[in-house]
Design an enzyme around this catalytic site. Sequence first.
Site, PDB file in Angstrom:
ATOM      1  N   HIS A 186      -9.225 -86.187 -13.171  1.00  0.00           N
ATOM      2  CA  HIS A 186      -9.828 -86.410 -14.447  1.00  0.00           C
ATOM      3  C   HIS A 186     -10.222 -85.074 -14.989  1.00  0.00           C
ATOM      4  CE1 HIS A 186     -11.006 -90.553 -13.489  1.00  0.00           C
ATOM      5  NE2 HIS A 186      -9.811 -90.671 -14.084  1.00  0.00           N
ATOM      6  N   GLU A 428      16.539 -98.073 -15.861  1.00  0.00           N
ATOM      7  CA  GLU A 428      16.011 -97.130 -14.894  1.00  0.00           C
ATOM      8  C   GLU A 428      16.722 -97.213 -13.553  1.00  0.00           C
ATOM      9  OE1 GLU A 428      11.596 -97.510 -15.036  1.00  0.00           O
ATOM     10  OE2 GLU A 428      11.858 -99.720 -15.072  1.00  0.00           O
ATOM     11  N   ASP A 452      12.298 -93.128 -13.149  1.00  0.00           N
ATOM     12  CA  ASP A 452      12.848 -93.983 -12.102  1.00  0.00           C
ATOM     13  C   ASP A 452      14.487 -93.738 -12.009  1.00  0.00           C
ATOM     14  OD1 ASP A 452      10.803 -95.126 -10.536  1.00  0.00           O
ATOM     15  OD2 ASP A 452      10.192 -96.371 -12.378  1.00  0.00           O
ATOM     16  N   CYS A 499      11.916 -93.398 -22.775  1.00  0.00           N
ATOM     17  CA  CYS A 499      10.526 -93.231 -22.437  1.00  0.00           C
ATOM     18  C   CYS A 499      10.168 -92.473 -21.233  1.00  0.00           C
ATOM     19  CB  CYS A 499      10.007 -94.432 -22.600  1.00  0.00           C
ATOM     20  SG  CYS A 499      10.456 -95.871 -21.365  1.00  0.00           S
TER      21      CYS A 499
END
Length: 565
Positions: A186, A428, A452, A499
């Site tokens: 984070h 993928e 992937d 993507c």
Amino acid sequence: MYKGIAASDGIGIGRVVIIKEQSLSYTSYTPKSIEQELTRFRQAVSDFTDKTMVMAERIKNQIGQKESEILEGQIMMISDPMVSSEIESSIKDGKCSEEAVSTVCDTFIQMFLAIEDEMMRQRASDIGDIKTRLLKLLLGIEDIDIGAVAPGTILIAKDLTPSMTAGIIKENVVGIVTEVGGKTSHSAILARALEIPAVLSVENIVSICKDGDELVVDGFDGCVITNPTDNEKAKYSEKQEEYIKYKKELSAYMGKKTVTADGIEVALFGNIGKPEDAVKVVECDGEGVGLFRTEFLFMDKSSIPSEEEQFEAYKKAATALKGGTVIIRTLDVGGDKEIPYLDLGKEDNPFLGYRAIRVCLQREDVFKPQLRALLRASAFGDIRIMVPMVTCVDEIRSVKKFVQTYMLELDSESISYNKDIKIGVMIETPAAVSIADILAKEADFFSIGTNDLTQYTMAVDRGNSKVAYLYSAYNPAVIRFIKHVIECGKKASIPVGMCGESAADKALIPLLISFGLDEFSVSPASILATRKVISEVSKESADKLADKVMKLETEKEVAEFLNSY
Ligand code: PEP
Ligand code: MG
């Protein structure tokens, strides 16, 4: 020079302020009155919540909604009956609040750390932050005021928690260095959002530096230089100037079309994980959403999000895009994305197992609310459905059957939806590449998931450092696959997008232009940089490049050639 993980781009040159860890030691005691002790704990939780809400609001104003949710998530965690009732029952067993908070939080931290998943480890860090801040409230320890540091400060801490980051005034902090954390922690996400250069996981940096030391933080290469020489300072100032210039150049691409140097227009979309991120895509001038990873809607919950909840989320994304395309991927659970409450069971080879569409087709309790929600939301924008991890044509045919069934249901309930909703396939797996011509007859569009596709093509687990050298989309095996998929899409006259991370790879973009990729979907922060690269490439020069690349035989040759272009 000290090395760490490059977590946020940029060069920072400034003076050190060390955020020291305060002692949180306490002496355990048995409370005289359980009721009073419970009141004391509840007061601490209420103070914690108030303070966190203020911090979340500040982050929302300074950075954005998504980042403020990290802190809102902490409020949800402490209000989670599992956590608070555990602490309260420990107090009822005769422990003081400090001990109850410590023990219960430590148990949750261990539990989350035991799960091999970055998201879950992040939960451990959040619980650690909650524990520290609750103890401070119980012990009456004042927090350090990060907001009061002087301009030109470089913050150094063992770990920079979200609550600490929330106090940062962007204009005053020019760099962040910590001893723990990685690219997806984070603190890294917030540093990037604040556009502050950051290097994480630098061993012992807290004891190496002292307050007031001069420091250079190189957020590109992940290194830190203490007390730099004049020469070093000049070198890094130059790098800093170049970066500032580059960012200015990028802003010139706002509001422009995404078009190659010789006028070929392509679509440039953004990848999102939450509906709120759709706003970020619009702010970064993305033309649509090319991948909405819906797993995140499921991960933050303790049960399957309802149809209504999902409908609202998808509608929100569609509304934010104001008519622009929003490609929403059906749940891609499994692999490294665990959702414990779905009870999918432990597997020896999760990446080769019960994952994504394989789960959805067998679990109506999961698929039905999602598909109905997607259909209902399609009445509010150009929502398209994308199916992940497809390996056979039966899968996409089955998805279409489910969609038809739910369309009939919605008809009978007089609920509107887009009757021509587009359904696409994520390419993928090598199997999907091999039958791309067959899939193209069933799919309205393709989107290549290189993250992937690289893993499955090269038979290499991305998490295994021993074989990491094989995990590269520059491998001729992967490149040939990409080319083949785009050709199959073209033959069938369906659009092909990408993507996976490769869509934003500056070196690969010219090759993708030559292959004829129709749509690039990248993280919102990479949208303008991708548009800039596309605008500098002509189809003619890209074709020449592709001719050469397709003759190369090794990953190294391809990488070197593309990077020198
Ligand atoms: C991909 O595999 O390239 C992809 C975009 O999906 P994810 O990274 O979510 O698996
Ligand atoms: Mg994938």
